[in-house]
Design an enzyme around this catalytic site. Structure first.
Site, mmCIF file in Angstrom:
data_model
loop_
_atom_site.group_PDB
_atom_site.id
_atom_site.type_symbol
_atom_site.label_atom_id
_atom_site.label_comp_id
_atom_site.label_asym_id
_atom_site.label_seq_id
_atom_site.Cartn_x
_atom_site.Cartn_y
_atom_site.Cartn_z
ATOM 1 N N GLN A 97 52.268 82.667 15.863
ATOM 2 C CA GLN A 97 53.326 83.110 16.385
ATOM 3 C C GLN A 97 53.639 82.424 17.991
ATOM 4 O O GLN A 97 52.645 81.867 18.521
ATOM 5 C CB GLN A 97 53.334 84.531 17.003
ATOM 6 N N CYS A 103 56.538 89.454 16.083
ATOM 7 C CA CYS A 103 55.553 89.572 15.153
ATOM 8 C C CYS A 103 55.826 90.405 13.926
ATOM 9 O O CYS A 103 55.185 90.218 12.846
ATOM 10 C CB CYS A 103 54.588 90.600 16.050
ATOM 11 N N HIS A 259 52.374 96.527 17.939
ATOM 12 C CA HIS A 259 52.386 95.289 17.468
ATOM 13 C C HIS A 259 52.316 95.418 15.929
ATOM 14 O O HIS A 259 51.837 96.252 15.320
ATOM 15 C CB HIS A 259 50.879 94.456 17.876
ATOM 16 N N ASN A 284 46.448 89.678 11.841
ATOM 17 C CA ASN A 284 47.222 89.644 13.347
ATOM 18 C C ASN A 284 48.049 88.350 13.287
ATOM 19 O O ASN A 284 47.436 87.424 13.042
ATOM 20 C CB ASN A 284 46.278 89.761 14.469
ATOM 21 N N TRP A 286 49.189 86.665 15.466
ATOM 22 C CA TRP A 286 48.852 85.744 16.560
ATOM 23 C C TRP A 286 48.086 84.688 15.982
ATOM 24 O O TRP A 286 47.576 83.640 16.646
ATOM 25 C CB TRP A 286 48.469 86.600 17.674
#
Length: 528
Positions: A97, A103, A259, A284, A286
Site C-alpha cells: 500500500q 487497504c 483495517h 495485511n 501493508w
C-alpha cells in the site's frame, strides 16, 4: 419448450441489457481495441482525456501542497529501465500500500491473486510493454449488475521518480499500480478510493454472490464455509473494528484497528496431544505488521504439530501474513466478506442454484413507501412475488435462499454517493400474485423473514430458509420518499419462478399475466 428452458429464458429476460463478461459495456464509451488501433497507426502514446494525468484525477485532500508541486505523471518506461506488466506470476507479496487509504481495495487484490480464473477476467491477457505497446491498458469490473471495460493510459503519479500510491516490491512490475488507476477512474479519482469495505471491491471483481458474516455472531459452520470458499472461486477479506473514530491504530496484539485484511487460507491441524485446531491465515496489505498471539509466526504452539505440517504452513517472515485460531479471528475481527462467481460455496451439496435478478427503483411520492413502520405508505414499495418450488425438498437444509439488495449509484464520484438505509421484508401469500398487495394485507400479516436491520451500505443481504410456497419480497428504504435505484438478486437452492408487479402500466401487466399463464401451460405439458 421444457420447464428448465422456460425458466432459463425468464432469467435471461430479467437480466436483459446487462453488460456480460464476454461483451462488457464500454466505460465512457471507450473502445480499447479502436483506441489502440488508432494510436498504433498514428504512432502516438495514448493519453486518456476522460481521466487525465492531472490534479483532478488525484482529487482533493490526500496530498500536501508541497507534494502536489512535486508531482509528476510518468509512464513506466520513465520509472524503470525494464518495465513489465507481470513478472514471474502474481502474488499477494508483489505489492504494498502507498499513501492512499485504500487497504480495503488492496486486501481484495490480495484475495484476487489466489484465483487465477477471476484474475484473468479482471485483467485481460496479452497486455505488455513490448509488442504493440502504445501506453494503453484496460481492465474489467462488475458495476451494479453490469460488466464494464475500463481503459486507462499508463501515466502514473510519482514524486522524485517513485510511485506514491500502490507499488510493487519489484520496481519493474506495474500491474498493481495500473489496476489501482483503473479502479480510481471508476471511483472518480484517487481520493474517491479512500476508505471503504472489502465487500465493495470483492463484488466488483466477481460480479457474483456475496455473503457478509458478522463475526460477533458467527454461524456454527463458519470454518466449513470458509474451507468451501477457499476451495472454490470465492474471494475472502475481513476487517478489524475501529478504535473510536480513528483507523490504522496499532493494538498491542499486532493487529491494526479499522483495517482490512485478506483471508489467504484455512487449515486444520492436530497437536501432539490430539487436539484439533481450526486455523485461519490472514494477510495485511501493508506487507508487514502481524498478529503476535497464539499460532503467530513465533508462537511455541507450532512445536506441538508435526514437522511436515510446520513446513507446509509456517513462514517466519515479517511479510504481513500470519495464522490465528478461528475463535481468535471471531474475537478480534468484526466481519468477514465472501464473494464468489457462483453460489457453490454456500452449501456442501453441489446442487444447482437458481438465480433471478431485477432492476427496480424507489421514487419519492409514488414507490418509496419506507420501512414497515410507515403503515400508510409501506404498501406502495415495489413488490416481487416469487414461487419456491421443490420436487425433492430437503427439510433438513439450514438455509436455501440468499437475497441481495444493492443500491445503484448515479454519481460520478464515489465520495458524493449518499447511501440510504435499506432493507427488505418477505411475506408469505396463498398464491402467486398478479396484483400489487394493498395496505390492508400488510396491516394483517407479519413477515416470515426480514433484514436484521436497515443499513446505510451499498448492499444488504440475508441468507435464510423458506419452505416451498408463494412469497412477496418488498425492498424499501427506511424513510419514505427517498429516490434511488436498486438491484434485487435471489439465489435459491430450489427452483424459483416469479412475476414482477413492482409498478408497471396496464399493458405490461396484461403481458406479464400472459407470460405467467404460459409458464404453467408449459409446465403442465411437460408433466403429461
Amino acid at each position: 419448450m421444457s420447464k428448465s428452458e422456460l425458466l432459463s429464458k425468464n432469467s435471461r429476460h430479467k437480466t436483459e441489457g446487462y453488460g456480460s463478461f464476454s461483451n462488457p459495456n464500454k466505460f465512457f464509451n471507450q473502445d480499447h481495441q479502436q483506441l489502440k488501433h488508432d494510436c498504433l497507426i498514428q504512432r502516438v502514446s495514448f493519453i486518456d482525456e476522460t481521466f487525465p494525468p492531472n490534479q483532478q484525477s488525484i482529487g482533493p485532500g490526500i496530498l500536501s501542497p508541497n507534494d502536489l508541486a512535486n508531482l509528476k505523471w510518468l509512464r513506466p518506461a520513465n520509472i524503470s529501465p525494464n518495465p513489465a506488466f507481470i513478472l514471474q506470476g502474481i502474488s499477494r507479496f508483489d505489492f504494498r500500500q502507498g499513501e492512499l487509504g485504500n487497504c480495503w481495495f488492496l486486501a481484495s487484490i490480495g484475495a484476487l491473486t489466489f484465483k487465477k480464473c477471476v484474475f484473468e477476467q479482471i485483467i485481460p491477457s496479452g497486455q505488455t510493454f513490448d509488442k504493440n505497446y502504445c501506453g494503453l491498458f484496460h481492465f474489467r469490473f462488475w458495476r451494479f449488475g453490469k460488466w464494464v471495460d475500463v481503459v486507462i493510459d499508463d501515466k502514473l503519479p510519482t514524486i522524485n521518480g517513485r510511485l506514491i500510491f500502490v507499488h510493487s516490491k519489484d520496481p519493474n512490475e506495474f500491474w498493481p499500480a495500473l489496476m489501482e488507476k483503473a479502479y480510481a477512474k471508476v471511483c472518480g479519482s484517487y481520493t474517491d478510493m479512500s476508505a471503504g469495505t472489502p465487500a465493495e471491491a470483492l463484488m466488483d471483481f466477481t460480479g457474483g454472490v456475496h455473503m457478509s458474516i458478522l463475526l460477533s455472531e458467527p454461524p456454527s459452520n463458519l470454518f466449513e464455509l470458509m474451507n468451501r470458499a477457499g476451495s472454490s472461486s470465492a474471494l475472502m477479506a475481513c476487517a478489524t473494528p475501529l478504535c473510536g473514530s480513528t483507523s490504522n491504530t496499532l493494538s498491542s496484539n499486532g493487529l491494526v484497528l479499522g483495517h482490512a485484511y485478506t483471508v489467504t487460507g484455512v487449515e486444520q491441524v492436530t497437536t501432539n496431544r490430539g487436539k484439533v485446531v481450526n486455523l485461519v491465515r490472514l494477510w495485511n496489505p501493508w506487507g508487514k505488521g502481524e498478529w503476535n498471539g497464539d499460532w503467530s509466526d513465533r508462537s511455541p504452539l507450532w512445536q506441538t504439530v508435526t514437522p511436515e505440517k510446520r513446513l507446509i504452513c509456517l513462514s517466519i517472515e515479517d511479510n504481513g501474513e500470519f495464522w490465528m485460531t478461528v475463535d481468535d479471528f471471531c474475537s478480534f475481527y468484526s466481519d468477514l466478506d465472501i464473494c464468489g462467481m457462483s453460489p457453490d460455496f454456500l452449501d456442501r451439496n453441489s446442487s444447482r442454484w437458481w438465480t433471478l435478478s431485477y432492476e427496480g427503483q424507489w421514487v419519492a411520492g409514488t414507490t418509496a413507501g419506507g420501512c414497515g413502520n410507515n403503515t400508510d405508505s409501506f404498501w406502495t414499495n415495489p413488490q416481487y412475488p416469487i414461487e419456491i418450488r421443490a420436487e425433492q425438498f430437503d427439510s433438513n437444509c439450514e438455509k436455501n435462499l440468499l437475497v441481495s439488495l444493492l443500491q445503484k449509484h448515479d454519481k460520478r464520484n464515489r465520495h458524493q454517493v449518499q447511501n440510504h438505509y435499506i432493507g427488505l421484508y418477505i411475506f408469505e401469500v396463498n398464491v402467486l400474485l398478479f396484483q400489487h398487495l394493498p395496505s390492508s394485507f400488510f396491516s394483517s400479516h407479519a413477515p416470515v423473514a426480514q433484514s436484521k436491520s436497515y443499513r446505510n451500505s451499498r448492499e444488504v443481504m440475508e441468507f435464510l430458509f423458506l419452505t416451498p410456497g408463494h412469497y412477496v419480497i418488498v425492498p424499501s428504504t427506511y424513510d419514505p420518499n427517498k429516490t434511488a435505484s436498486f438491484l434485487l438478486t435471489l439465489y435459491s437452492k430450489d427452483e424459483i419462478c416469479s412475476y414482477d408487479n413492482s409498478g408497471d402500466d396496464e399493458k405490461n401487466f396484461i403481458e406479464k399475466v400472459f407470460n405467467i399463464y404460459y409458464y404453467y401451460i408449459c409446465h403442465y405439458l411437460v408433466i403429461i
